[in-house]
Design a protein around this motif. Structure first.
Motif, PDB file in Angstrom:
ATOM      1  N   LEU A  79      18.421   5.791 -11.281  1.00 49.50           N
ATOM      2  CA  LEU A  79      18.624   4.344 -11.303  1.00 49.50           C
ATOM      3  C   LEU A  79      19.635   4.041 -12.393  1.00 49.50           C
ATOM      4  O   LEU A  79      19.430   4.414 -13.553  1.00 49.50           O
ATOM      5  CB  LEU A  79      17.300   3.649 -11.595  1.00 49.50           C
ATOM      6  N   PRO A  80      20.740   3.414 -12.041  1.00 53.00           N
ATOM      7  CA  PRO A  80      21.747   3.149 -13.074  1.00 53.00           C
ATOM      8  C   PRO A  80      21.206   2.210 -14.147  1.00 53.00           C
ATOM      9  O   PRO A  80      20.367   1.344 -13.874  1.00 53.00           O
ATOM     10  CB  PRO A  80      22.896   2.527 -12.280  1.00 53.00           C
ATOM     11  N   ASN A  81      21.680   2.434 -15.349  1.00 52.78           N
ATOM     12  CA  ASN A  81      21.341   1.608 -16.506  1.00 52.78           C
ATOM     13  C   ASN A  81      19.849   1.624 -16.815  1.00 52.78           C
ATOM     14  O   ASN A  81      19.272   0.619 -17.189  1.00 52.78           O
ATOM     15  CB  ASN A  81      21.786   0.148 -16.319  1.00 52.78           C
ATOM     16  N   SER A  82      19.219   2.749 -16.618  1.00 57.25           N
ATOM     17  CA  SER A  82      17.809   2.807 -16.977  1.00 57.25           C
ATOM     18  C   SER A  82      17.645   3.738 -18.173  1.00 57.25           C
ATOM     19  O   SER A  82      18.293   4.775 -18.269  1.00 57.25           O
ATOM     20  CB  SER A  82      16.987   3.317 -15.801  1.00 57.25           C
ATOM     21  N   GLN A  83      16.815   3.336 -19.074  1.00 58.98           N
ATOM     22  CA  GLN A  83      16.605   4.120 -20.306  1.00 58.98           C
ATOM     23  C   GLN A  83      15.118   4.145 -20.618  1.00 58.98           C
ATOM     24  O   GLN A  83      14.554   3.066 -20.877  1.00 58.98           O
ATOM     25  CB  GLN A  83      17.379   3.477 -21.459  1.00 58.98           C
ATOM     26  N   PRO A  84      14.393   5.216 -20.585  1.00 54.13           N
ATOM     27  CA  PRO A  84      14.812   6.555 -20.122  1.00 54.13           C
ATOM     28  C   PRO A  84      15.093   6.547 -18.632  1.00 54.13           C
ATOM     29  O   PRO A  84      14.740   5.618 -17.942  1.00 54.13           O
ATOM     30  CB  PRO A  84      13.606   7.419 -20.450  1.00 54.13           C
ATOM     31  N   MET A  85      15.692   7.630 -18.187  1.00 59.13           N
ATOM     32  CA  MET A  85      16.193   7.666 -16.816  1.00 59.13           C
ATOM     33  C   MET A  85      15.066   7.522 -15.803  1.00 59.13           C
ATOM     34  O   MET A  85      14.048   8.181 -15.899  1.00 59.13           O
ATOM     35  CB  MET A  85      16.906   8.991 -16.594  1.00 59.13           C
ATOM     36  N   GLN A  86      15.254   6.593 -14.869  1.00 62.23           N
ATOM     37  CA  GLN A  86      14.310   6.474 -13.757  1.00 62.23           C
ATOM     38  C   GLN A  86      15.011   6.811 -12.465  1.00 62.23           C
ATOM     39  O   GLN A  86      16.234   6.856 -12.397  1.00 62.23           O
ATOM     40  CB  GLN A  86      13.774   5.040 -13.681  1.00 62.23           C
ATOM     41  N   TYR A  87      14.199   7.078 -11.463  1.00 54.92           N
ATOM     42  CA  TYR A  87      14.743   7.548 -10.194  1.00 54.92           C
ATOM     43  C   TYR A  87      14.217   6.685  -9.063  1.00 54.92           C
ATOM     44  O   TYR A  87      13.029   6.392  -8.996  1.00 54.92           O
ATOM     45  CB  TYR A  87      14.378   9.009  -9.962  1.00 54.92           C
ATOM     46  N   THR A  88      15.121   6.260  -8.202  1.00 54.78           N
ATOM     47  CA  THR A  88      14.706   5.494  -7.023  1.00 54.78           C
ATOM     48  C   THR A  88      14.611   6.449  -5.836  1.00 54.78           C
ATOM     49  O   THR A  88      15.263   7.492  -5.804  1.00 54.78           O
ATOM     50  CB  THR A  88      15.719   4.406  -6.689  1.00 54.78           C
ATOM     51  N   GLN A  89      13.799   6.059  -4.865  1.00 52.61           N
ATOM     52  CA  GLN A  89      13.701   6.829  -3.623  1.00 52.61           C
ATOM     53  C   GLN A  89      14.045   5.865  -2.506  1.00 52.61           C
ATOM     54  O   GLN A  89      13.202   5.085  -2.068  1.00 52.61           O
ATOM     55  CB  GLN A  89      12.291   7.377  -3.460  1.00 52.61           C
ATOM     56  N   ASP A  90      15.294   5.962  -2.067  1.00 47.24           N
ATOM     57  CA  ASP A  90      15.802   4.899  -1.201  1.00 47.24           C
ATOM     58  C   ASP A  90      15.154   4.911   0.174  1.00 47.24           C
ATOM     59  O   ASP A  90      14.709   3.882   0.662  1.00 47.24           O
ATOM     60  CB  ASP A  90      17.325   5.029  -1.075  1.00 47.24           C
ATOM     61  N   THR A  91      15.092   6.087   0.781  1.00 48.89           N
ATOM     62  CA  THR A  91      14.537   6.141   2.136  1.00 48.89           C
ATOM     63  C   THR A  91      13.075   5.724   2.117  1.00 48.89           C
ATOM     64  O   THR A  91      12.605   4.968   2.976  1.00 48.89           O
ATOM     65  CB  THR A  91      14.662   7.561   2.698  1.00 48.89           C
ATOM     66  N   TYR A  92      12.357   6.244   1.117  1.00 46.12           N
ATOM     67  CA  TYR A  92      10.936   5.922   1.057  1.00 46.12           C
ATOM     68  C   TYR A  92      10.739   4.430   0.829  1.00 46.12           C
ATOM     69  O   TYR A  92       9.882   3.794   1.455  1.00 46.12           O
ATOM     70  CB  TYR A  92      10.257   6.728  -0.048  1.00 46.12           C
TER      71      TYR A  92
ATOM     72  N   SER B  37       0.832  -1.192   0.000  1.00 45.00           N
ATOM     73  CA  SER B  37       0.000   0.000   0.000  1.00 45.00           C
ATOM     74  C   SER B  37       0.868   1.244   0.000  1.00 45.00           C
ATOM     75  O   SER B  37       1.805   1.352   0.792  1.00 45.00           O
ATOM     76  CB  SER B  37      -0.901  -0.009   1.231  1.00 45.00           C
ATOM     77  N   LEU B  38       0.569   2.154  -0.902  1.00 41.82           N
ATOM     78  CA  LEU B  38       1.198   3.471  -0.864  1.00 41.82           C
ATOM     79  C   LEU B  38       0.179   4.391  -0.210  1.00 41.82           C
ATOM     80  O   LEU B  38      -0.784   4.804  -0.848  1.00 41.82           O
ATOM     81  CB  LEU B  38       1.535   3.956  -2.272  1.00 41.82           C
ATOM     82  N   PRO B  39       0.348   4.660   1.081  1.00 38.71           N
ATOM     83  CA  PRO B  39      -0.765   5.276   1.816  1.00 38.71           C
ATOM     84  C   PRO B  39      -1.094   6.693   1.363  1.00 38.71           C
ATOM     85  O   PRO B  39      -2.230   7.105   1.460  1.00 38.71           O
ATOM     86  CB  PRO B  39      -0.287   5.265   3.259  1.00 38.71           C
ATOM     87  N   GLU B  40      -0.104   7.417   0.877  1.00 37.02           N
ATOM     88  CA  GLU B  40      -0.389   8.783   0.453  1.00 37.02           C
ATOM     89  C   GLU B  40       0.543   9.093  -0.716  1.00 37.02           C
ATOM     90  O   GLU B  40       1.737   9.238  -0.526  1.00 37.02           O
ATOM     91  CB  GLU B  40      -0.172   9.754   1.620  1.00 37.02           C
ATOM     92  N   ALA B  41      -0.026   9.193  -1.905  1.00 34.55           N
ATOM     93  CA  ALA B  41       0.814   9.372  -3.088  1.00 34.55           C
ATOM     94  C   ALA B  41       1.542  10.695  -3.061  1.00 34.55           C
ATOM     95  O   ALA B  41       2.603  10.838  -3.662  1.00 34.55           O
ATOM     96  CB  ALA B  41      -0.049   9.281  -4.335  1.00 34.55           C
ATOM     97  N   GLN B  42       0.985  11.638  -2.335  1.00 31.69           N
ATOM     98  CA  GLN B  42       1.636  12.943  -2.294  1.00 31.69           C
ATOM     99  C   GLN B  42       3.032  12.848  -1.688  1.00 31.69           C
ATOM    100  O   GLN B  42       3.955  13.534  -2.125  1.00 31.69           O
ATOM    101  CB  GLN B  42       0.777  13.898  -1.469  1.00 31.69           C
ATOM    102  N   ASP B  43       3.190  11.972  -0.696  1.00 27.12           N
ATOM    103  CA  ASP B  43       4.484  11.856  -0.029  1.00 27.12           C
ATOM    104  C   ASP B  43       5.569  11.356  -0.968  1.00 27.12           C
ATOM    105  O   ASP B  43       6.756  11.560  -0.718  1.00 27.12           O
ATOM    106  CB  ASP B  43       4.369  10.890   1.157  1.00 27.12           C
ATOM    107  N   ILE B  44       5.170  10.668  -2.033  1.00 24.23           N
ATOM    108  CA  ILE B  44       6.181  10.115  -2.936  1.00 24.23           C
ATOM    109  C   ILE B  44       6.664  11.173  -3.909  1.00 24.23           C
ATOM    110  O   ILE B  44       7.828  11.194  -4.287  1.00 24.23           O
ATOM    111  CB  ILE B  44       5.599   8.915  -3.705  1.00 24.23           C
ATOM    112  N   VAL B  45       5.760  12.069  -4.316  1.00 18.19           N
ATOM    113  CA  VAL B  45       6.120  12.968  -5.409  1.00 18.19           C
ATOM    114  C   VAL B  45       6.455  14.376  -4.955  1.00 18.19           C
ATOM    115  O   VAL B  45       6.867  15.192  -5.770  1.00 18.19           O
ATOM    116  CB  VAL B  45       4.980  13.042  -6.447  1.00 18.19           C
ATOM    117  N   ASN B  46       6.293  14.689  -3.662  1.00 22.77           N
ATOM    118  CA  ASN B  46       6.469  16.092  -3.304  1.00 22.77           C
ATOM    119  C   ASN B  46       7.899  16.448  -2.926  1.00 22.77           C
ATOM    120  O   ASN B  46       8.147  17.468  -2.314  1.00 22.77           O
ATOM    121  CB  ASN B  46       5.505  16.484  -2.187  1.00 22.77           C
ATOM    122  N   ALA B  47       8.840  15.599  -3.295  1.00 26.11           N
ATOM    123  CA  ALA B  47      10.262  15.903  -3.159  1.00 26.11           C
ATOM    124  C   ALA B  47      10.677  16.113  -1.718  1.00 26.11           C
ATOM    125  O   ALA B  47      11.520  16.937  -1.408  1.00 26.11           O
ATOM    126  CB  ALA B  47      10.658  17.125  -4.005  1.00 26.11           C
TER     127      ALA B  47
END
Lengths: 329, 482
Positions: B230-243, B213-223
């Motif tokens: 993410l290395p070797n991703s095409q197009p570039m993707q981004y991981t959120q390690d702490t989250y 469950s992603l309880p609140e989508a805002q928390d993921i995208v609000n920086a």
């Protein structure tokens, strides 16, 4: 007349018996009829009040004016004769109140009192049920008669008029109607009758209401309590519970909330104005469905349009009434 | 190594006056940190109050504050750091003053999906479901859980719809073709979308599904959390390690029964070494402990869950419109990153759009929000289309060609405009009057509604609550008690 005389003589007989403590309540019937006669009750007097016997005074009879003076009839008598005649001539005015300060008013008052005396025995209805009449205001009456009538006097006359208006409508003599006509305003309250609302072929009734600067149109159909305002639900349109309640107050106060579906279009003003405009609109459209609810709705305060609006700003003022603060120099 | 007496004397060497008057008793010396070379200075004596000269008589002072003793602000005690936020985010699930409802029955594994409890208020079992729901932050502060003795939910019509979806998925689990059903919950404000999502999660917990469950989508995208390409991703993707590490922790806490027994069957490709004979819980714990490895751990966990024999999966997200637009993150070229380029969201959206299937079957649920929703025209349009198609398929709204279209969102949601039964919108509307009556009886039995619950009362509140909007109904009948 005869019955009145009879009752009076009966009372006289009772008076003569010397019952000092007369039951006042029983007397009210004919005392009310008598109260229009000028009556002076002196509190200092310890004697029992007695009522004048001769109520039909001769002075009230129609006054005959003096015949016109024929100057030419004695014209042959020469100059001296005419001079003498002019000296001895007394012009009698048409009205006995000619020499009073307010002759027209006095005449009106006397004629109304006389009229009331003639019709006093007719059955009456309670004043609350009497037909609503807008009498002329004192100012209108003053302009009509061109006399400086005092307010208290005029009110006394209005008192007589209201008593006349209380005569049972089916028995009102024509002369009373004609006499009252002189004192009525040209436009009477019930003159303009609104066209009664109709329920259209889809079962809707329409009502329009306004408040402040808002206006609302409401349609009611029989249903189970759904409400749409400008296409939104009630809770979406009015955030405050108070506004929601006042919007459907006409239905809620009469326990009709679950009997009708309501559609409304509201525009202008703020939320409070819109909600209260809806109150009026809903009440009016409910009255089309159930006209008998009018007293209940009036008690709930849904029928009367609140005419208050924002007062305009005036020049020299900060707001409508507020003045700029006083500055020393 | 110097001899110890030297060290001791060195440690006593503090360059203040205390070294010079040895005769003074030691306790009176000001304690000075050893090895500090600065002289100890006593704290400044507190200033005497009222020492300032009184203003001369007849001289106007400029101080307009009257009757204030301390002009330097209020003396009230400030809450400690973080207290305010803790208070704001606190979830209270019980009210000791509310009465126990004797007729309240609990949901359990057997009856949770049955049609018999339609229109009834059912309790959530404390140890199995409530703790798990708490762990995944499914309870929101705006919901009225703190009004009643213990959490209970109304099994409304939409909840029964959800239950039937659960049954469909479970029925297909035995067959060769595992079904993935995707639904978007939309409806008016306060109509119970998040609560319906919570009900779905509680069904999943009770039926031993795996819940992400992603309880609140805002928390993921609000920086507010760190991100890294993410290395070797095409197009570039981004991981959120702490989250992601936090999400792994939530998953571990909520899916207790699954992690107790689950064994590792594959050898994951991780940057960190995994202990021998590791269980699945160890894998997740590794990701929790090392946020930089959390994304590979998540991928490894997903691979594990994709193995045959694993339970069906419920993917849930609340606040869908936040992830259907650009996020607040910036790329290296200072361009906004689209939310679909964040790995977690991409993972969810791939399954929502049907691009990837859940290998063991399952349900993807996304709830929209009306109170905290940035504009996402494409999402709104797609939901509108789906709702129009539910009524009649010939009068479908068209996209305004003069508006900018978010192509990625449109692509992700294009299935809504097709005849597939798997992707649809559940319209969360108002309660029916029977449902309203049932929940109001629950309010009354809890002692929170002191009024006789009869037909007139129910229909009046139903109308005032905007045709049975459940949040408004609660507000009207319980919260705004006059």
């Amino acid at each position: 007349m005869t019955s009145r005389e009879l009752s009076r003589s009966l009372w006289k007989a009772v008076d003569a018996l010397g019952s000092r403590s007369r039951p006042q309540c029983e007397r009210t019937v004919w005392r009310a009829q008598q109260s229009f006669q000028p009556r002076i009750s002196r509190c200092i007097s310890t004697t029992a009040a007695r009522y004048a016997e001769a109520t039909e005074q001769e002075t009230w009879e129609p006054f005959a004016a003096a015949p016109p003076i024929e100057f030419d009839s004695s014209g042959d008598g020469g100059k001296k004769d005419s001079k003498n005649m002019m000296r001895t001539l007394r012009v009698v005015p048409a009205s006995p109140s000619y020499f009073s300060a307010k002759p027209t008013f006095t005449d009106d008052f006397l004629s109304l009192s006389a009229l009331l005396r003639t019709v006093a025995t007719l059955p009456v209805i309670p004043p609350a049920e009497a037909p609503k009449v807008a009498w002329k205001t004192i100012d209108q009456y003053r302009i009509m008669t061109n006399e400086p009538v005092k307010t208290a006097r005029y009110h006394k006359m209005l008192h007589i008029l209201r008593r006349l208006n209380c005569i049972h409508p089916s028995l009102v003599p024509d002369e009373v109607v004609q006499a009252m006509l002189r004192y009525k305003k040209p436009n009477q309250p019930g003159d303009i009758k609104p066209t009664p609302g109709v329920i259209d072929e889809l079962g809707r009734s329409k009502g329009v209401g306004r408040r402040k600067t808002s206006s609302a149109v409401a349609w009611l159909v029989e249903g189970e309590g759904e409400v749409l305002v400008n296409g939104k639900s009630l809770s979406q349109f009015f955030g405050r519970l108070h506004h929601r309640e006042s919007a459907v107050w006409a239905l809620k106060a009469t326990h009709r909330l679950d009997k009708y579906n309501l559609f409304a279009l509201v525009q202008g003003g703020g939320l409070t104005g819109q909600a209260e405009a809806m109150t009026l609109a809903v009440a009016k459209s409910l009255l089309v469905h159930e006209p008998a609810l009018k007293p209940a709705l009036r008690r709930a305060g849904c029928v009367t349009r609140d005419p208050r609006k924002v007062e305009r700003k005036k020049a020299g003022h900060v707001k409508a009434r507020k003045m700029p603060t006083w500055v020393k120099r | 190594m110097p001899p110890s007496p030297c060290l001791r004397s060195f440690s006593r060497l503090s360059l203040d006056a205390s070294t010079h008057n040895f005769l003074a008793p030691r306790l009176l010396h000001p304690r000075v940190a050893c090895f500090s070379t600065s002289t100890a200075r006593p704290a400044a004596a507190p200033k005497k109050k009222g020492s300032t000269a009184a203003p001369k008589k007849g001289v106007k002072s400029l101080n307009t504050k009257k009757g204030k003793k301390s002009p330097g602000g209020d003396a009230g005690k400030r809450p400690a750091q973080g207290d305010r936020k803790a208070l704001r985010k606190r979830i209270v699930l019980s009210n000791d003053n509310a009465l126990e409802v004797s007729s309240l029955t609990d949901l359990d594994k057997a009856n949770v999906l049955s049609d018999a409890n339609e229109g009834k208020v059912m309790g959530l079992p404390a140890e199995k479901v409530v703790d798990a729901l708490r762990a995944v932050d499914a309870f929101k502060t705006t919901q009225g859980w703190s009004l009643f003795r213990r959490p209970a939910v109304l099994m409304r019509k939409e909840a029964m719809q959800l239950a039937s979806l659960f049954r469909e998925v479970e029925d297909s689990a035995t067959g060769p073709q595992k079904r993935t059903i995707r639904r978007i919950l939309s409806g008016e404000r306060m109509s119970g979308k998040s609560t319906l999502l919570l009900q779905g999660m509680s069904m999943a917990f009770l039926r031993d599904w795996f819940v992400i469950s992603l309880p609140e989508a805002q928390d993921i995208v609000n920086a507010h959390t760190d991100y890294a390409p993410l290395p070797n991703s095409q197009p570039m993707q981004y991981t959120q390690d702490t989250y992601t590490a936090n999400l792994l922790q939530q998953m571990l806490k909520s899916n207790v029964t699954f992690f107790e027994s689950a064994k590792l069957t594959t050898t994951p490709d991780l940057p960190l070494p995994l202990p021998a004979k590791a269980r699945l819980a160890d894998l997740v714990a590794l990701g929790m402990a090392n946020p930089e490895a959390s994304w590979p751990v998540f991928v490894a966990l997903w691979n594990e869950l994709s193995q045959p024999g694993r339970p069906p999966i419920l993917l849930a997200v609340d606040g869908l419109s936040h992830i259907m637009r650009h996020s607040a993150y910036m790329s290296a070229e200072v361009k906004p990153i689209h939310a679909h380029d964040l790995t977690l969201i991409r993972h969810f959206v791939d399954h929502l759009s049907g691009q990837k299937k859940l290998p063991n079957g399952g349900l993807v649920l996304g709830a929209t929000s009306q109170s905290n929703a940035p504009t996402s025209p494409a999402l709104d349009f797609c939901i509108e289309v789906a709702q129009a198609r539910q009524k009649t398929s010939d009068n479908v709204p068209q996209w305004n060609p003069y508006k900018n279209v978010d192509v990625r969102v449109m692509d992700a949601l294009k299935d809504l405009n097709s005849d597939s039964k798997d992707f649809d919108v559940i319209k969360v509307g108002g309660l029916s009057k029977e449902e309203a009556r049932s929940i109001m009886e629950y309010y009354a039995e809890s002692g929170m509604l002191r009024h006789q619950v009869n037909e007139g009362f129910v229909s009046e509140k139903w109308s005032l609550a905007g045709m049975g909007n459940i949040g408004e109904l609660e507000k009207v009948s319980v919260r705004l008690r006059l």
